[in-house]
Design a protein around this motif. Structure first.
Motif, mmCIF file in Angstrom:
data_model
loop_
_atom_site.group_PDB
_atom_site.id
_atom_site.type_symbol
_atom_site.label_atom_id
_atom_site.label_comp_id
_atom_site.label_asym_id
_atom_site.label_seq_id
_atom_site.Cartn_x
_atom_site.Cartn_y
_atom_site.Cartn_z
ATOM 1 N N PRO A 196 0.791 -1.227 0.000
ATOM 2 C CA PRO A 196 0.000 0.000 0.000
ATOM 3 C C PRO A 196 0.829 1.285 0.000
ATOM 4 C CG PRO A 196 -0.473 -1.327 1.971
ATOM 5 C CD PRO A 196 0.546 -2.063 1.160
ATOM 6 N N ARG A 197 2.056 1.202 0.549
ATOM 7 C CA ARG A 197 2.910 2.392 0.587
ATOM 8 C C ARG A 197 4.330 2.035 0.169
ATOM 9 N NH1 ARG A 197 2.352 5.206 6.260
ATOM 10 N NH2 ARG A 197 4.307 6.012 5.460
ATOM 11 N N PHE A 198 4.874 2.808 -0.739
ATOM 12 C CA PHE A 198 6.241 2.622 -1.233
ATOM 13 C C PHE A 198 7.240 2.650 -0.082
ATOM 14 C CE2 PHE A 198 10.236 4.456 -2.791
ATOM 15 C CZ PHE A 198 10.539 3.587 -3.817
ATOM 16 N N ASP A 199 7.106 3.626 0.813
ATOM 17 C CA ASP A 199 8.090 3.810 1.888
ATOM 18 C C ASP A 199 8.016 2.748 2.976
ATOM 19 O OD1 ASP A 199 5.664 4.733 2.873
ATOM 20 O OD2 ASP A 199 6.546 6.414 3.957
ATOM 21 N N GLN A 200 6.993 1.883 2.948
ATOM 22 C CA GLN A 200 6.854 0.827 3.947
ATOM 23 C C GLN A 200 7.157 -0.568 3.389
ATOM 24 O OE1 GLN A 200 6.045 1.325 7.372
ATOM 25 N NE2 GLN A 200 6.684 3.356 6.700
ATOM 26 N N ALA A 201 7.493 -0.652 2.108
ATOM 27 C CA ALA A 201 7.732 -1.948 1.466
ATOM 28 C C ALA A 201 9.022 -2.587 1.973
ATOM 29 C CB ALA A 201 7.800 -1.783 -0.047
ATOM 30 N N THR A 202 8.940 -3.885 2.288
ATOM 31 C CA THR A 202 10.136 -4.637 2.669
ATOM 32 C C THR A 202 10.375 -5.810 1.723
ATOM 33 O OG1 THR A 202 8.863 -5.954 4.238
ATOM 34 C CG2 THR A 202 10.022 -4.025 5.122
ATOM 35 N N GLU A 203 9.524 -5.955 0.733
ATOM 36 C CA GLU A 203 9.682 -7.014 -0.259
ATOM 37 C C GLU A 203 9.404 -6.432 -1.641
ATOM 38 O OE1 GLU A 203 7.699 -11.328 -1.467
ATOM 39 O OE2 GLU A 203 7.157 -10.394 0.433
ATOM 40 N N VAL A 204 10.259 -6.772 -2.589
ATOM 41 C CA VAL A 204 10.043 -6.339 -3.971
ATOM 42 C C VAL A 204 10.276 -7.527 -4.901
ATOM 43 C CG1 VAL A 204 10.690 -3.938 -3.530
ATOM 44 C CG2 VAL A 204 12.430 -5.534 -4.320
ATOM 45 N N ILE A 205 9.648 -7.445 -6.044
ATOM 46 C CA ILE A 205 9.876 -8.438 -7.094
ATOM 47 C C ILE A 205 10.368 -7.685 -8.318
ATOM 48 C CG2 ILE A 205 8.783 -10.098 -8.650
ATOM 49 C CD1 ILE A 205 6.894 -10.792 -6.345
ATOM 50 N N ILE A 206 11.459 -8.181 -8.884
ATOM 51 C CA ILE A 206 12.007 -7.600 -10.115
ATOM 52 C C ILE A 206 11.841 -8.628 -11.212
ATOM 53 C CG2 ILE A 206 14.063 -6.738 -11.288
ATOM 54 C CD1 ILE A 206 15.049 -5.744 -8.559
ATOM 55 N N VAL A 207 11.283 -8.182 -12.324
ATOM 56 C CA VAL A 207 11.037 -9.071 -13.454
ATOM 57 C C VAL A 207 11.435 -8.349 -14.737
ATOM 58 C CG1 VAL A 207 8.626 -8.360 -13.691
ATOM 59 C CG2 VAL A 207 9.320 -10.603 -14.504
ATOM 60 N N GLU A 208 11.911 -9.113 -15.697
ATOM 61 C CA GLU A 208 12.273 -8.536 -16.995
ATOM 62 C C GLU A 208 11.322 -9.070 -18.057
ATOM 63 O OE1 GLU A 208 16.474 -8.208 -17.974
ATOM 64 O OE2 GLU A 208 16.929 -8.739 -15.897
ATOM 65 N N HIS A 209 10.920 -8.170 -18.943
ATOM 66 C CA HIS A 209 9.940 -8.503 -19.974
ATOM 67 C C HIS A 209 10.385 -7.843 -21.277
ATOM 68 C CE1 HIS A 209 5.916 -8.514 -21.903
ATOM 69 N NE2 HIS A 209 5.769 -9.621 -21.184
#
Length: 114
Positions: A14-27
């Motif tokens: 819900p908030r960018f500044d509170q994120a502790t997990e990200v997923i990076i994907v290439e397309h």
């Protein structure tokens, strides 16, 4: 295109500044070129997340709410920001791949939860 999605409990955080997990994907415009990569951040920090985005060469960020200063920073760095997204991160990823995800999108998965 390298895309980063902020994630919390299988949904867009819900908030960018509170994120502790990200997923990076290439397309490549048609298919994923590599398997999605999940990164668990050691703590919440919008600054460190921003540094990661720049260092990784991310071209598109998908997130929930984001402070205006970070939004402007990414635009200055020519990184597309699709913010205000609510719903499942896999669904958001598929919509990005199809070129259909827009800022403020409330995905069907978010509607199904209520």
């Amino acid at each position: 295109m390298k895309i980063l999605l902020t994630v919390q409990d299988n949904s867009i955080a819900p908030r960018f500044d509170q994120a502790t997990e990200v997923i990076i994907v290439e397309h490549d415009g048609r298919l994923m070129t590599v398997e999605p990569r999940t990164i668990i951040l050691p703590h919440r920090s919008a600054e460190e997340l921003s540094d990661l985005i720049v260092k990784e060469g991310v071209q598109c960020v998908v997130c929930g709410g984001i402070e205006d200063s970070f939004h402007k920073f990414f635009l200055w760095k020519k990184i597309n920001v699709i913010d205000g997204v609510i719903g499942d991160h896999v669904e958001a990823m598929e919509k990005v791949f199809a070129g259909e995800l827009r800022p403020g999108a409330i995905l069907p998965s978010a509607r199904d939860d209520h």
